[in-house]
Design a protein around this motif. Sequence first.
Motif, PDB file in Angstrom:
ATOM      1  N   SER A   1       7.472  58.883  46.543  1.00  0.00           N
ATOM      2  CA  SER A   1       7.863  57.677  45.552  1.00  0.00           C
ATOM      3  C   SER A   1       7.075  56.420  45.841  1.00  0.00           C
ATOM      4  N   GLU A   2       6.752  55.531  45.034  1.00  0.00           N
ATOM      5  CA  GLU A   2       5.942  54.357  45.416  1.00  0.00           C
ATOM      6  C   GLU A   2       7.048  53.377  45.926  1.00  0.00           C
ATOM      7  N   LEU A   3       8.313  53.337  45.919  1.00  0.00           N
ATOM      8  CA  LEU A   3       9.298  52.697  46.497  1.00  0.00           C
ATOM      9  C   LEU A   3       9.016  52.855  48.174  1.00  0.00           C
ATOM     10  N   SER A   4       9.102  53.993  48.330  1.00  0.00           N
ATOM     11  CA  SER A   4       8.978  54.561  49.932  1.00  0.00           C
ATOM     12  C   SER A   4       7.798  54.129  50.495  1.00  0.00           C
TER      13      SER A   4
ATOM     14  N   LYS B   1       9.823  45.489  41.520  1.00  0.00           N
ATOM     15  CA  LYS B   1      10.545  45.876  42.436  1.00  0.00           C
ATOM     16  C   LYS B   1      10.876  44.946  43.654  1.00  0.00           C
TER      17      LYS B   1
ATOM     18  N   ARG C   1       1.414  59.874  39.712  1.00  0.00           N
ATOM     19  CA  ARG C   1       1.183  60.688  41.084  1.00  0.00           C
ATOM     20  C   ARG C   1       1.241  62.164  40.725  1.00  0.00           C
ATOM     21  N   ASN C   2       2.114  62.470  39.812  1.00  0.00           N
ATOM     22  CA  ASN C   2       2.493  63.850  39.445  1.00  0.00           C
ATOM     23  C   ASN C   2       1.363  64.587  38.563  1.00  0.00           C
TER      24      ASN C   2
ATOM     25  N   THR D   1       3.354  64.537  47.097  1.00  0.00           N
ATOM     26  CA  THR D   1       3.716  63.346  46.402  1.00  0.00           C
ATOM     27  C   THR D   1       4.827  62.516  46.950  1.00  0.00           C
TER      28      THR D   1
ATOM     29  N   THR E   1       0.746  58.860  45.360  1.00  0.00           N
ATOM     30  CA  THR E   1       1.982  57.850  44.787  1.00  0.00           C
ATOM     31  C   THR E   1       1.745  57.159  43.628  1.00  0.00           C
TER      32      THR E   1
ATOM     33  N   TYR F   1       2.822  55.528  39.664  1.00  0.00           N
ATOM     34  CA  TYR F   1       3.309  55.973  38.322  1.00  0.00           C
ATOM     35  C   TYR F   1       2.802  57.355  37.898  1.00  0.00           C
TER      36      TYR F   1
END
Length: 263
Positions: free
Chosen positions: A80-83, A108, A69-70, A78, A65, A67
């Motif tokens: 989302s850092e939000l989740s 955030k 991650r990809n 992968t 996860t 910035y």
Amino acid sequence: MDILTMGIDIGSTSSKCVVLKNGTDIVAKEIVNLGAGTKGVKQVLEKIAAETGLDRDDIDVLVATGYGRNSFEDADKTMSELSCHARGGAFLFGEVNTIVDIGGQDIKALSLRNGMLQNFLMNDKCAAGTGRFLEVMARVLDVEIDELGELDAQATEKASISSTCTVFAESEVISALAKNIPIPNVVRGIHASVATRVAGLARRVGLKEPVAMTGGVSKNPGIVRALEEELKCDVKVSKDSQLAGALGAALYAFDEYEKKRKD
């Protein structure tokens, strides 16, 4: 047989890693202050290996996860850092309805229900209120960023730092120093400026207690105090707050293992 899952959070300024056993117990955790586009991921994995003796083949599922991650090719999935911050925050704090995360390059505000992300707002267009903002202010003050919390505690009053723009706030800090305002008072003013910015985002996402804070800036007690003052409520922090994203990724990795097992 124990199931080992790993979460890697590749942020803009640091890389974090958590290894979980059976989706409940933290086996290992490491942080390296190098982020995406650097050797941070390699170093954090080396530290985990040195601590535990585990290599990639020992990990059942790995989720990345953050910035960067990809750009990490060794992940099974992968997220989302939000989740991941929502999931990791719920693990760390139990009941929590609002999470504020101050990262190196963004802020955030997350709204949760039953430990899952419901809504979010981000400020990623400007450095104001971020870890980067604090780095700039520390440099102007000629202090280490880790000293800001201690200096805040020494303040007798709060200097007026009204701008939330990094460039204008820097000018205000320089002006305050020229007026011989004590550095601790300037630091408290800087922290109040950050808290104003973060609290505005939290209110817009639908502030509801309990409130928790994740991200590396949560280590700064001056920011936590200023945010509590601005929000007029307690803000939960943990020694592992900076690891919330990686922890959430490791929890999602365990979910992925369970899903594959049932399939």
